[in-house]
Design a protein around this motif. Structure first.
Motif: not given
Length: 180
Positions: A54, A62-63, A65, A69, A127, A130-135
């Protein structure tokens, strides 16, 4: 079984299994030969396919931060959380400026190795929580400056710095109201 039918002690008299050859090896060399055979076997095996990792998707939106969050990140209790929070405090004090690990160590008062260790564990932490893949990471990483070309530099932009300061401020306000 009578004494006459018993095989005499010594090397086996049967043929080797298909694809094998019987070889006489001095007992003293047997561990070395076994190790050699194990090494040869390991080299011939195909390497397992790497697991899908991931990582931030460059093509995905990208969402970013959010303050919420960042507040969640600042509230983490692990040593990695505390070190990353201190790093973000230092980065947010001078938005846009790239800091090397050595400079962050001086700014935060934390040993260089502790910062390197926190950076190593940060991806796993993000991972998991938090949403590492998105953020992605909560800061930017870039190649070093001319005076430190081999080191990465870490920074945050004006917006991230403001969001981080707000997250930290709201965190201290929450703690103050909770203690009354």
């Amino acid at each position: 079984m009578t004494e006459a039918n018993r095989e005499p002690p010594g090397p086996p008299t049967s043929a080797a299994p298909p694809g094998m050859v019987l070889v006489a090896v001095p007992v003293a060399h047997l561990p070395h030969v076994a190790r050699l055979l194990a090494d040869l076997d390991a080299r011939q095996r195909t390497a397992p396919l790497p697991r899908h990792r991931s990582t931030p998707r460059p093509d995905a939106p990208t969402q970013g931060w959010t303050v919420d969050e960042l507040r969640r990140l600042s509230r983490g209790a692990s040593a990695t959380h505390r070190t990353v929070a201190a790093l973000l405090d230092a980065l947010s004090a001078e938005p846009g400026r790239g800091f090397t690990v050595e400079e962050l160590s001086q700014r935060t008062g934390r040993p260089r190795q502790k910062i390197i260790g926190a950076m190593a564990g940060l991806t796993r932490l993000l991972k998991a929580h938090h949403d590492y893949a998105g953020r992605g990471l909560p800061f930017d990483r870039s190649p070093g400056r001319p005076e430190a070309p081999r080191e990465l530099c870490y920074s945050v932009d004006q917006d991230r710095a403001a969001d981080w300061r707000e997250a930290r401020l709201s965190r201290s306000t929450d703690e103050d109201s909770g203690s009354r």
